[in-house]
Enzyme design. Structure first.
Site, PDB file in Angstrom:
ATOM      1  N   ARG A  88      15.959  12.407  -0.790  1.00  0.00           N
ATOM      2  CA  ARG A  88      14.861  11.465  -0.548  1.00  0.00           C
ATOM      3  C   ARG A  88      13.900  11.486  -1.741  1.00  0.00           C
ATOM      4  O   ARG A  88      13.271  10.488  -2.065  1.00  0.00           O
ATOM      5  CB  ARG A  88      14.111  11.868   0.721  1.00  0.00           C
ATOM      6  CG  ARG A  88      14.932  11.738   2.003  1.00  0.00           C
ATOM      7  CD  ARG A  88      14.182  12.318   3.191  1.00  0.00           C
ATOM      8  NE  ARG A  88      14.881  12.152   4.456  1.00  0.00           N
ATOM      9  CZ  ARG A  88      15.710  13.056   4.970  1.00  0.00           C
ATOM     10  NH1 ARG A  88      15.975  14.168   4.325  1.00  0.00           N
ATOM     11  NH2 ARG A  88      16.299  12.844   6.137  1.00  0.00           N
ATOM     12  N   ASP A 148      13.133  13.398  13.013  1.00  0.00           N
ATOM     13  CA  ASP A 148      13.806  14.693  12.893  1.00  0.00           C
ATOM     14  C   ASP A 148      13.827  15.419  14.240  1.00  0.00           C
ATOM     15  O   ASP A 148      14.809  16.088  14.576  1.00  0.00           O
ATOM     16  CB  ASP A 148      13.108  15.551  11.824  1.00  0.00           C
ATOM     17  CG  ASP A 148      13.175  14.901  10.446  1.00  0.00           C
ATOM     18  OD1 ASP A 148      14.160  14.173  10.187  1.00  0.00           O
ATOM     19  OD2 ASP A 148      12.250  15.086   9.633  1.00  0.00           O
ATOM     20  N   ARG A 151      16.516  13.913  16.317  1.00  0.00           N
ATOM     21  CA  ARG A 151      17.825  14.405  15.853  1.00  0.00           C
ATOM     22  C   ARG A 151      18.065  15.841  16.320  1.00  0.00           C
ATOM     23  O   ARG A 151      19.189  16.220  16.647  1.00  0.00           O
ATOM     24  CB  ARG A 151      17.900  14.313  14.320  1.00  0.00           C
ATOM     25  CG  ARG A 151      18.052  12.885  13.845  1.00  0.00           C
ATOM     26  CD  ARG A 151      18.086  12.785  12.326  1.00  0.00           C
ATOM     27  NE  ARG A 151      18.464  11.439  11.922  1.00  0.00           N
ATOM     28  CZ  ARG A 151      18.187  10.904  10.732  1.00  0.00           C
ATOM     29  NH1 ARG A 151      17.518  11.614   9.839  1.00  0.00           N
ATOM     30  NH2 ARG A 151      18.576   9.685  10.434  1.00  0.00           N
ATOM     31  N   HIS A 175       9.420  16.187   5.447  1.00  0.00           N
ATOM     32  CA  HIS A 175      10.569  15.389   5.881  1.00  0.00           C
ATOM     33  C   HIS A 175      11.621  15.397   4.768  1.00  0.00           C
ATOM     34  O   HIS A 175      11.835  14.419   4.078  1.00  0.00           O
ATOM     35  CB  HIS A 175      10.111  13.955   6.192  1.00  0.00           C
ATOM     36  CG  HIS A 175      11.227  13.035   6.560  1.00  0.00           C
ATOM     37  ND1 HIS A 175      12.060  13.264   7.621  1.00  0.00           N
ATOM     38  CD2 HIS A 175      11.655  11.876   5.996  1.00  0.00           C
ATOM     39  CE1 HIS A 175      12.954  12.294   7.697  1.00  0.00           C
ATOM     40  NE2 HIS A 175      12.731  11.430   6.713  1.00  0.00           N
TER      41      HIS A 175
END
Ligand code: NAI
Length: 308
Positions: A88, A148, A151, A175
């Site tokens: 990211r 998250d 998940r 993140h």
């Protein structure tokens, strides 16, 4: 009441779709820089109204910020997503320019707006949005921990053969694949500690799978995911618009909380009509505190790319 979603790509369109189905706004503006793109996506969504039964209107526009005037909330998803093998963090330069410009344009027409940042690297983009806009800290929120945590619950539900709705589990920290901290020792299955059901190896495996959750999907799909990110952003917007006081992990500006200052990073907060309202303190173990500190150091290093 008006909501704006900037970026009509995979995540932005999914966020808008989730919002329009919830029927919580009179109008949703979907804005993209690519000529006609948001208009097309918005029309496609409007054509589901007779099938799905919502009355919200969604309008697509090309870079027309006047149409966003008077928005209560905006979700910023504009920018490039990662490709397989990318982190990211590699998106930073391109997305920083986009996020800064978009924030400036939104505020010009909606000075009271609450902004949810999705574009990656999200913690740094949220910090940038806060610093460059000068908005009160409570009105800039980063979306990452909500995804998250969802998940994490998915991985737990898969292993325990449990309903994800019966699980309470959160991820804090940055993140990023290596910076997020799934708090497995705090996770419960309807108030029973999940650690009662899982040995240390199984716990470590779930934590690992959660941390690489996004990268796993990127490798499978060829670009980053959108269903869960869009659903997470929409749930947070709903909590703002309906003043629900829901608790999410979100990237917010810390001024001493969790031992950190001058940084945006994921911690549990209450989300309501003020934006993020309260940071919820958690009793972390010494090991979890260490992980949080390391995560903050990594996020700060990323911020320095833009600010030093
Ligand atoms: P995408 O490429 O499908 O969509 C991005 C859209 O932004 C494109 O339609 C593009 O035309 C538009 N855009 C680019 N510059 C713009 C500008 N200046 N103004 C308005 N629109 C502009 O990408 P996708 O998959 O939707 O991802 C968007 C961002 O969200 C990426 O940075 C990605 O890494 C991030 N993301 C963050 C997550 C999180 O949990 N925070 C989860 C998933 C993605």
């Amino acid at each position: 009441m008006k909501i704006t979603v900037v970026g009509a790509g995979a995540v932005g369109a999914t966020t808008a779709d989730n919002l329009v189905r919830r029927n919580i706004a009179e109008e949703i503006i979907l804005l993209d820089i690519k000529e006609g793109f948001a208009e097309g996506k918005a029309q496609d969504m409007m054509q589901t109204s007779a099938l799905l039964g919502f009355d919200s209107k969604i309008k697509g526009v090309t870079n027309d910020y006047l149409s966003t005037a008077g928005s209560e909330v905006a979700v910023i998803t504009s920018g490039i997503p990662r490709k397989p093998g990318m982190t990211r963090e590699e998106l930073i330069g391109t997305n920083a320019n986009i996020v800064k410009t978009v924030v400036d344009n939104l505020i010009k027409h909606s000075p009271d707006i609450i902004i949810l940042i999705v574009s990656n690297p999200m913690d740094t983009m949220t910090y940038l949005a806060l610093k460059s806009s000068g908005l009160p800290k409570n009105r800039i929120i980063g979306m990452g921990g909500a995804l998250d945590s969802a998940r994490f619950k998915y991985q737990l539900s898969d292993k325990l053969n449990a309903s994800a709705n019966d699980l309470n589990a959160i991820v804090i920290g940055g993140h990023g694949d290596t910076t997020m901290i799934p708090l497995i020792k705090h996770a419960t299955w309807n108030s029973v500690a999940v650690t009662d059901f899982l040995n240390e190896d199984e716990q470590a495996d779930i934590v690992k799978k959660t941390m690489v959750g996004g990268a796993t999907l990127t490798a499978l799909i060829g670009t980053s995911a959108w269903y869960a990110p869009g659903a997470a952003a929409a749930a947070m917007v709903e909590s703002i618009v309906k003043d629900q006081n829901r608790l999410f992990t979100a990237s917010v500006y810390l001024e001493g909380e969790y031992g950190q200052e001058d940084i945006n990073i994921g911690v549990p907060v209450i989300i309501n009509k003020k934006g993020w309202d309260k940071i919820v303190p958690m009793k972390l173990s010494a090991e979890e505190e260490e992980l949080f500190k390391a995560s903050a150091d990594a996020v700060r290093k990323m911020n320095q790319v833009l600010f030093d």
